[in-house]
Design a protein around this motif. Structure first.
Motif, mmCIF file in Angstrom:
data_model
loop_
_atom_site.group_PDB
_atom_site.id
_atom_site.type_symbol
_atom_site.label_atom_id
_atom_site.label_comp_id
_atom_site.label_asym_id
_atom_site.label_seq_id
_atom_site.Cartn_x
_atom_site.Cartn_y
_atom_site.Cartn_z
ATOM 1 N N PRO A 1 -10.926 22.812 40.169
ATOM 2 C CA PRO A 1 -11.624 23.015 39.143
ATOM 3 C C PRO A 1 -11.050 22.570 37.806
ATOM 4 C CG PRO A 1 -10.749 24.872 40.007
ATOM 5 C CD PRO A 1 -10.287 23.788 41.228
ATOM 6 N N MET A 2 -9.795 22.506 37.770
ATOM 7 C CA MET A 2 -9.205 22.125 36.384
ATOM 8 C C MET A 2 -9.570 20.585 36.232
ATOM 9 S SD MET A 2 -8.009 24.041 34.143
ATOM 10 C CE MET A 2 -7.480 22.847 33.079
ATOM 11 N N GLU A 3 -9.750 19.718 37.036
ATOM 12 C CA GLU A 3 -10.321 18.486 36.997
ATOM 13 C C GLU A 3 -11.544 18.310 36.324
ATOM 14 O OE1 GLU A 3 -10.184 13.935 38.942
ATOM 15 O OE2 GLU A 3 -10.367 15.798 40.304
ATOM 16 N N LYS B 1 -8.377 33.125 52.133
ATOM 17 C CA LYS B 1 -7.319 32.864 53.455
ATOM 18 C C LYS B 1 -5.954 32.718 52.635
ATOM 19 C CE LYS B 1 -9.878 33.845 56.877
ATOM 20 N NZ LYS B 1 -9.770 34.961 57.627
ATOM 21 N N SER B 2 -5.918 32.215 51.562
ATOM 22 C CA SER B 2 -4.641 31.524 50.873
ATOM 23 C C SER B 2 -4.833 31.422 49.459
ATOM 24 C CB SER B 2 -4.073 30.324 51.801
ATOM 25 O OG SER B 2 -4.839 29.459 51.380
ATOM 26 N N ALA B 3 -3.652 31.539 48.620
ATOM 27 C CA ALA B 3 -3.677 31.001 47.321
ATOM 28 C C ALA B 3 -2.260 30.327 46.876
ATOM 29 C CB ALA B 3 -3.497 32.413 46.591
ATOM 30 N N HIS B 4 -2.180 29.214 45.782
ATOM 31 C CA HIS B 4 -1.055 28.790 45.673
ATOM 32 C C HIS B 4 -1.096 28.567 44.136
ATOM 33 C CE1 HIS B 4 -3.759 25.424 46.240
ATOM 34 N NE2 HIS B 4 -3.104 24.628 45.354
ATOM 35 N N ARG B 5 0.288 28.737 43.745
ATOM 36 C CA ARG B 5 0.251 28.253 42.038
ATOM 37 C C ARG B 5 0.472 26.761 41.975
ATOM 38 N NH1 ARG B 5 -0.944 31.055 37.983
ATOM 39 N NH2 ARG B 5 0.358 30.674 36.068
ATOM 40 N N TYR C 1 -1.371 22.402 32.765
ATOM 41 C CA TYR C 1 -1.975 23.860 32.799
ATOM 42 C C TYR C 1 -1.626 24.322 34.079
ATOM 43 C CZ TYR C 1 -4.903 27.722 32.252
ATOM 44 O OH TYR C 1 -5.624 29.036 31.967
ATOM 45 N N GLU C 2 -0.679 25.411 33.971
ATOM 46 C CA GLU C 2 -0.262 26.197 35.237
ATOM 47 C C GLU C 2 -1.302 27.320 35.596
ATOM 48 O OE1 GLU C 2 3.659 27.499 35.597
ATOM 49 O OE2 GLU C 2 4.597 25.638 35.310
ATOM 50 N N HIS C 3 -1.639 27.243 36.989
ATOM 51 C CA HIS C 3 -2.767 28.302 37.102
ATOM 52 C C HIS C 3 -2.656 28.684 38.628
ATOM 53 C CE1 HIS C 3 -4.760 24.251 37.723
ATOM 54 N NE2 HIS C 3 -5.453 24.759 38.471
ATOM 55 N N THR C 4 -3.420 29.606 39.355
ATOM 56 C CA THR C 4 -3.320 29.944 40.762
ATOM 57 C C THR C 4 -4.799 29.515 41.228
ATOM 58 O OG1 THR C 4 -1.724 31.825 40.305
ATOM 59 C CG2 THR C 4 -3.200 31.721 42.360
ATOM 60 N N LEU C 5 -4.658 28.891 42.436
ATOM 61 C CA LEU C 5 -5.979 28.339 43.073
ATOM 62 C C LEU C 5 -5.996 29.298 44.419
ATOM 63 C CD1 LEU C 5 -6.039 24.634 42.855
ATOM 64 C CD2 LEU C 5 -7.311 26.158 41.550
ATOM 65 N N HIS C 6 -7.347 29.933 44.386
ATOM 66 C CA HIS C 6 -7.417 30.668 45.865
ATOM 67 C C HIS C 6 -8.487 30.125 46.625
ATOM 68 C CE1 HIS C 6 -5.827 34.418 43.994
ATOM 69 N NE2 HIS C 6 -6.054 33.724 42.956
ATOM 70 N N ARG C 7 -8.079 29.637 47.911
ATOM 71 C CA ARG C 7 -8.849 28.922 48.705
ATOM 72 C C ARG C 7 -10.043 29.726 49.079
ATOM 73 N NH1 ARG C 7 -7.382 24.061 52.731
ATOM 74 N NH2 ARG C 7 -8.924 24.411 54.332
ATOM 75 N N GLN C 8 -11.209 29.203 49.206
ATOM 76 C CA GLN C 8 -12.264 29.896 49.868
ATOM 77 C C GLN C 8 -13.254 28.777 50.845
ATOM 78 O OE1 GLN C 8 -16.508 30.277 50.361
ATOM 79 N NE2 GLN C 8 -15.647 28.446 49.173
ATOM 80 N N GLU C 9 -13.174 29.607 52.166
ATOM 81 C CA GLU C 9 -13.683 28.880 53.135
ATOM 82 C C GLU C 9 -15.179 29.097 53.263
ATOM 83 O OE1 GLU C 9 -12.184 26.902 54.973
ATOM 84 O OE2 GLU C 9 -9.936 27.550 54.558
ATOM 85 N N GLU D 1 -7.360 32.976 33.638
ATOM 86 C CA GLU D 1 -7.056 31.886 33.484
ATOM 87 C C GLU D 1 -7.861 30.556 33.481
ATOM 88 O OE1 GLU D 1 -2.611 32.086 35.893
ATOM 89 O OE2 GLU D 1 -4.537 31.282 37.084
ATOM 90 N N LEU D 2 -9.252 31.156 33.898
ATOM 91 C CA LEU D 2 -10.220 30.391 33.680
ATOM 92 C C LEU D 2 -10.824 30.214 32.218
ATOM 93 C CD1 LEU D 2 -12.497 28.527 34.936
ATOM 94 C CD2 LEU D 2 -13.821 30.529 35.735
ATOM 95 N N LEU D 3 -10.690 31.468 31.883
ATOM 96 C CA LEU D 3 -11.024 31.382 30.224
ATOM 97 C C LEU D 3 -10.141 30.738 29.520
ATOM 98 C CD1 LEU D 3 -12.280 35.241 29.793
ATOM 99 C CD2 LEU D 3 -13.739 33.139 29.960
ATOM 100 N N ARG D 4 -8.946 30.694 29.563
ATOM 101 C CA ARG D 4 -7.931 29.962 28.930
ATOM 102 C C ARG D 4 -7.719 28.646 29.062
ATOM 103 N NH1 ARG D 4 -4.505 34.438 30.080
ATOM 104 N NH2 ARG D 4 -3.358 33.449 31.822
ATOM 105 N N ALA D 5 -8.427 28.102 30.412
ATOM 106 C CA ALA D 5 -8.351 26.715 30.623
ATOM 107 C C ALA D 5 -9.203 25.704 29.745
ATOM 108 C CB ALA D 5 -8.842 26.540 32.200
ATOM 109 N N TRP D 6 -10.301 26.514 29.117
ATOM 110 C CA TRP D 6 -11.298 25.811 28.387
ATOM 111 C C TRP D 6 -10.432 25.269 27.040
ATOM 112 C CZ3 TRP D 6 -15.589 23.511 30.365
ATOM 113 C CH2 TRP D 6 -16.283 24.166 31.566
ATOM 114 N N LYS D 7 -9.712 26.065 26.600
ATOM 115 C CA LYS D 7 -8.983 26.123 25.144
ATOM 116 C C LYS D 7 -7.796 25.156 25.701
ATOM 117 C CE LYS D 7 -10.427 30.007 22.835
ATOM 118 N NZ LYS D 7 -10.123 31.274 22.187
ATOM 119 N N HIS D 8 -7.140 25.121 26.678
ATOM 120 C CA HIS D 8 -6.015 24.157 26.978
ATOM 121 C C HIS D 8 -6.710 22.753 26.863
ATOM 122 C CE1 HIS D 8 -2.585 22.464 28.970
ATOM 123 N NE2 HIS D 8 -3.313 21.833 29.534
ATOM 124 N N VAL D 9 -7.750 22.697 27.145
ATOM 125 C CA VAL D 9 -8.303 21.001 27.127
ATOM 126 C C VAL D 9 -9.045 20.887 25.829
ATOM 127 C CG1 VAL D 9 -8.583 20.705 29.575
ATOM 128 C CG2 VAL D 9 -10.336 21.740 28.131
#
Length: 285
Positions: free
Chosen positions: A171-173, A208-212, A218-226, A251-259
């Protein structure tokens, strides 16, 4: 020549397997089934995708399709008001689904709307909707909007990204690419909420899983949705993959300001929406 019992059984087994295989394979449908012998009408066109429509068409048309009011969506009206409208402007729409929001953008005065849809069935439904409603300033394109955004497209006055961010694997891309082509984005999306996942058996089953990780610094956590069995529905309207990644609210709200966007306004939010929490955002440079 003397035949053994086993020699006799072998061809019989083969014949039995062939018979079972033939019985299990349904005959191919005849092309004649694609023909309509009914009186030509807009409803007959909608019936091509009977049972697959999400959208309820404008009441004035008296047509039967889906039940969601995507041709008269309050979120679009609220969002356009917050972003200053689109009259006389050039708009890019990501994932138009069935053309309902495209219809609203044209009604709001957009000079042109380029709407890109990856799902071939949804794309054909968009074309049917365009024919039925008489949209003039909307151009539907079939393909991947991420590939389009990576191709260095021209700038747009506004981008509508409703129901697409949570279907991305990165999503950050998408957020980063949008920052290159527009100063205004109207976003409706789900986000990951740990508390709601703990309370919902359904959400537990699909996350099922998540990773940093990090993208563009921009550092953030992604939660994998199946998607699981949702992929078996003909009317499925997610992404073209078995999974996507969701981001957490803050983190999603801050992402827009990061770009580079200056303002990120939450116009609507529903933490108890049936499919998980969601919000409507007006994003401005």
């Amino acid at each position: 020549m003397k035949l053994t019992l086993e020699a006799i059984k072998q061809p019989l087994r083969h014949i039995k397997r062939q018979m079972l295989h033939t019985a299990e394979v349904a005959p191919a449908p005849s092309i004649i089934e694609c023909y309509s012998m009914n009186l030509p009408s807009d409803q007959e066109a909608l019936n091509i995708f009977s049972g697959e429509w999400s959208s309820q068409f404008p009441d004035a048309l008296s047509l039967q399709a889906g039940s969601v009011t995507l041709f008269d969506d309050e979120r679009i009206r609220i969002g356009l008001a917050a972003l200053g409208g689109v009259a006389g402007q050039k708009v890019l729409e990501l994932g138009p689904l069935e053309g309902g929001h495209s219809y609203q953008l044209e009604k709001a005065g957009a000079a042109s709307v380029l709407a890109i849809e990856a799902n071939s069935r949804a794309y054909l439904k968009c074309l049917i909707a365009k024919e039925i409603t008489g949209m003039k300033n909307v151009h539907f394109k079939h393909g991947d909007f991420m590939a389009y955004l990576r191709s260095q497209p021209p700038r747009f006055d506004m981008v509508l990204a409703s129901g697409v961010l949570y279907h991305q694997q990165q999503p950050m891309e998408l957020i980063s690419l949008l920052s290159r082509i527009t100063d205004r984005v109207l976003v409706w999306t789900h986000y990951y909420d740990a508390e709601m996942v703990r309370q919902s058996a359904h959400l537990k089953s699909i996350f099922k899983s998540a990773h940093r990780t990090q993208f563009g610094g921009y550092e953030h956590t992604l939660h994998r949705q199946e998607y699981q069995t949702a992929l078996l529905r003909p009317g499925f309207c997610g992404a073209g993959a078995h999974y996507s990644h969701w981001m957490e609210r803050d983190e999603l709200l801050r992402a827009w300001k990061h770009v580079g966007y200056r303002s990120v306004e939450v116009l609507q939010e529903d933490r108890f929406f049936p499919n998980s929490p969601c919000f409507l955002l007006a994003v401005k440079r």
